[in-house]
Design a protein around this motif. Structure first.
Motif, short mmCIF file in Angstrom:
data_model
loop_
_atom_site.label_atom_id
_atom_site.label_comp_id
_atom_site.label_asym_id
_atom_site.label_seq_id
_atom_site.Cartn_x
_atom_site.Cartn_y
_atom_site.Cartn_z
N GLU A 47 -17.55 4.22 5.66
CA GLU A 47 -18.82 3.72 5.84
C GLU A 47 -19.96 3.79 4.55
OE1 GLU A 47 -20.24 5.52 9.48
OE2 GLU A 47 -18.74 4.57 10.84
N SER A 48 -19.40 4.94 4.08
CA SER A 48 -20.35 5.44 2.96
C SER A 48 -19.94 4.27 1.81
CB SER A 48 -20.28 6.86 2.29
OG SER A 48 -18.96 6.94 1.82
N LEU A 49 -18.77 4.10 1.75
CA LEU A 49 -18.18 3.26 0.51
C LEU A 49 -18.40 1.71 0.93
CD1 LEU A 49 -14.79 5.07 -0.71
CD2 LEU A 49 -17.06 5.02 -1.70
N GLY A 50 -18.36 1.36 1.99
CA GLY A 50 -18.51 -0.18 2.43
C GLY A 50 -17.24 -0.82 2.28
N VAL A 51 -16.08 -0.30 2.34
CA VAL A 51 -14.99 -0.83 2.19
C VAL A 51 -13.93 -0.28 3.17
CG1 VAL A 51 -15.19 -1.47 -0.21
CG2 VAL A 51 -14.12 0.67 0.36
N ALA A 52 -12.83 -0.93 3.46
CA ALA A 52 -11.64 -0.29 4.46
C ALA A 52 -10.82 0.19 3.38
CB ALA A 52 -11.17 -1.31 5.23
N LEU A 53 -10.44 1.48 3.85
CA LEU A 53 -9.41 2.08 2.84
C LEU A 53 -7.94 2.10 3.33
CD1 LEU A 53 -11.53 5.40 2.07
CD2 LEU A 53 -11.13 3.43 0.80
N PHE A 54 -7.91 1.86 4.58
CA PHE A 54 -6.62 1.81 5.22
C PHE A 54 -6.38 0.71 6.22
CE2 PHE A 54 -6.76 6.56 4.65
CZ PHE A 54 -5.73 6.72 4.09
N VAL A 55 -5.03 0.18 6.19
CA VAL A 55 -4.71 -0.87 7.15
C VAL A 55 -4.05 0.14 8.50
CG1 VAL A 55 -3.43 -2.69 8.06
CG2 VAL A 55 -4.69 -2.80 5.99
N ARG A 56 -4.80 0.19 9.29
CA ARG A 56 -4.21 1.04 10.45
C ARG A 56 -3.14 0.48 11.48
NH1 ARG A 56 -9.26 2.26 9.24
NH2 ARG A 56 -9.95 4.41 9.12
N LYS A 57 -1.82 0.95 11.58
CA LYS A 57 -0.66 0.74 12.19
C LYS A 57 -0.35 1.64 13.27
CE LYS A 57 0.94 -3.11 9.29
NZ LYS A 57 2.12 -3.63 8.90
N PRO A 58 0.44 1.36 14.25
CA PRO A 58 0.80 2.32 15.20
C PRO A 58 1.67 3.44 14.27
CG PRO A 58 1.13 0.36 16.26
CD PRO A 58 0.73 0.07 14.89
N ARG A 59 1.26 4.73 14.24
CA ARG A 59 2.04 5.75 13.77
C ARG A 59 1.87 5.88 12.17
NH1 ARG A 59 5.10 4.70 18.22
NH2 ARG A 59 5.03 6.49 19.98
N GLN A 60 1.24 4.91 11.56
CA GLN A 60 1.28 4.77 10.20
C GLN A 60 -0.31 4.23 9.55
OE1 GLN A 60 3.95 1.99 8.63
NE2 GLN A 60 4.19 3.02 6.64
N LEU A 61 -0.51 4.65 8.25
CA LEU A 61 -1.50 4.42 7.93
C LEU A 61 -1.29 3.57 6.43
CD1 LEU A 61 -4.06 7.37 8.12
CD2 LEU A 61 -4.10 5.26 9.21
N LEU A 62 -1.62 2.43 6.18
CA LEU A 62 -1.33 1.73 4.96
C LEU A 62 -2.38 1.51 4.12
CD1 LEU A 62 1.36 -0.87 6.10
CD2 LEU A 62 1.65 1.27 5.28
N LEU A 63 -2.35 1.98 2.68
CA LEU A 63 -3.68 1.75 2.09
C LEU A 63 -3.96 0.26 1.60
CD1 LEU A 63 -2.65 4.51 -0.52
CD2 LEU A 63 -4.53 4.54 0.93
N THR A 64 -5.24 -0.12 1.48
CA THR A 64 -5.75 -1.37 1.15
C THR A 64 -5.78 -1.20 -0.29
OG1 THR A 64 -8.09 -0.58 1.20
CG2 THR A 64 -7.03 -1.58 3.04
N PRO A 65 -5.94 -2.52 -1.06
CA PRO A 65 -6.01 -2.30 -2.33
C PRO A 65 -7.12 -1.22 -3.01
CG PRO A 65 -5.88 -4.72 -1.83
CD PRO A 65 -5.92 -3.80 -0.61
N GLN A 66 -8.21 -1.32 -2.36
CA GLN A 66 -9.49 -0.46 -2.69
C GLN A 66 -9.05 0.97 -2.47
OE1 GLN A 66 -9.84 -2.88 -0.65
NE2 GLN A 66 -11.46 -4.27 -1.20
N GLY A 67 -8.22 1.35 -1.34
CA GLY A 67 -7.99 2.54 -1.06
C GLY A 67 -6.70 2.94 -1.80
N ARG A 68 -5.99 2.12 -2.44
CA ARG A 68 -4.93 2.81 -3.57
C ARG A 68 -5.33 3.15 -4.65
NH1 ARG A 68 0.07 3.16 -3.98
NH2 ARG A 68 0.30 2.52 -1.80
#
Length: 322
Positions: A47-68
């Motif tokens: 929320e503070s950055l205004g971007v999504a950092l993860f793509v949330r999947k069952p039992r796994q968090l995958l990084l978005t390009p900004q997150g990586r």
């Protein structure tokens, strides 16, 4: 300098751990918090950055390009911080102290045995201040000193190291054995800069010896005692020297005492402030100096070498080798 505008460090740590493990649960276990707390930190960061950092999947968090991009920077930064913390924790605390003494005592008696202090106290950095002039033991100019005198200095502890007997000394190649022949050889004088007078001089010796025709004002003059000793060894004349400081040369035959009289000078003392008697660094250096071979504090002969000293320490009951 402008203050850094950073998100919560707790949120950054939570994100970095979750990104590394690709799991909020494993990140929570590493940081000793709950998985809910990890999720809360990550949402607040997004929320503070205004971007999504993860793509949330069952039992796994995958990084978005900004997150990586953020993860790679944080991983390097936290690794660097961790390395710095380890270096600081591993670095031993360094202690320093300054010991003031005359150049001849430093070179001809003390410095050969610095290894004893280094082995026993590797954390102490010893600084040697070589001067004939007494200096303040104020913890700035010096902390301890080796001085010759009567042993009475107000506010200072004085522990006797060795006596200071002065003798005529020369090279055996001069073949000098008759006091009357002294007039045929140059006198070697030691007159230190920064001191009121030498501990003992030829004028004082002449008052006792009464050698006819001896000009005690003539000859070679050195401000450094070690240079005067070297000149005597080099057959340049006859020096009036402290027996303790030329003990090795006398034993090895490079210098001889052709005749008397001998003059008793003032002894050497180790001195340090009374109010620092219990200072651990002062005590460590005091114990080292009092164990240096050649002083009055031990029974080792002056000519012994370091291996003999260590052997004698190992063989002494109740003492461990340093």
């Amino acid at each position: 300098m402008n203050p850094r505008r950073l998100p919560s460090l707790s949120a950054l740590r939570a994100f970095e751990a979750a990104a590394r493990h690709e799991s909020a649960k494993q990140a929570a276990s590493e940081l000793s918090v709950t998985a809910t707390a990890i999720s809360h930190h990550i949402r607040g960061l997004e929320e503070s950055l205004g971007v999504a950092l993860f793509v949330r999947k069952p039992r796994q968090l995958l990084l978005t390009p900004q997150g990586r991009e953020l993860f790679l920077s944080l991983e390097a930064a936290f690794d660097s911080i961790g390395d710095a913390v380890d270096r600081v924790k591993a670095a031993p605390t360094r202690l320093a102290a300054t010991l003031s003494t005359t150049p001849a005592v430093a070179v001809r008696w003390l410095l050969s045995w610095v290894c004893m202090l280094r082995d026993a106290h590797p954390e102490i950095d010893l600084r040697i201040h070589a001067s004939h002039e007494p200096v303040a033991l104020d913890g700035v100019t010096a902390d301890l000193a080796i001085r010759y005198g009567d042993g009475h200095w107000p506010g200072l502890v004085a522990e006797k190291l060795f006596d200071n007997t002065f003798i005529p000394a020369c090279s055996p190649y001069l073949k000098l054995d008759n006091m009357a022949d002294l007039t045929d050889h140059p006198l070697i004088h030691f007159r230190p800069h920064g001191a009121l007078a030498a501990p003992m001089d030829w004028a004082g010796w002449q008052k006792r010896a009464q050698v006819a025709g001896l000009d005690v004002s003539a000859g070679l003059v050195f401000s450094d005692e070690t240079h005067a000793i070297s000149a005597a060894i080099g057959r340049q004349g006859v020096a009036l020297m402290s027996r303790t400081l030329i003990a090795d040369e006398l034993e090895e035959g490079r210098l001889v005492q052709p005749f008397g009289p001998e003059l008793e000078g003032k002894p050497f003392y180790l001195v340090y402030p009374e109010n620092r008697r219990d200072d651990p660094v002062i005590k460590a250096i005091r114990d080292w100096v009092m164990e240096v071979p050649g002083g009055l504090c031990n029974g080792l002969e002056r000519g012994a070498d370091a291996s003999e000293w260590f052997d004698s320490k190992s063989a002494s009951p109740g003492l461990d080798p340093p």
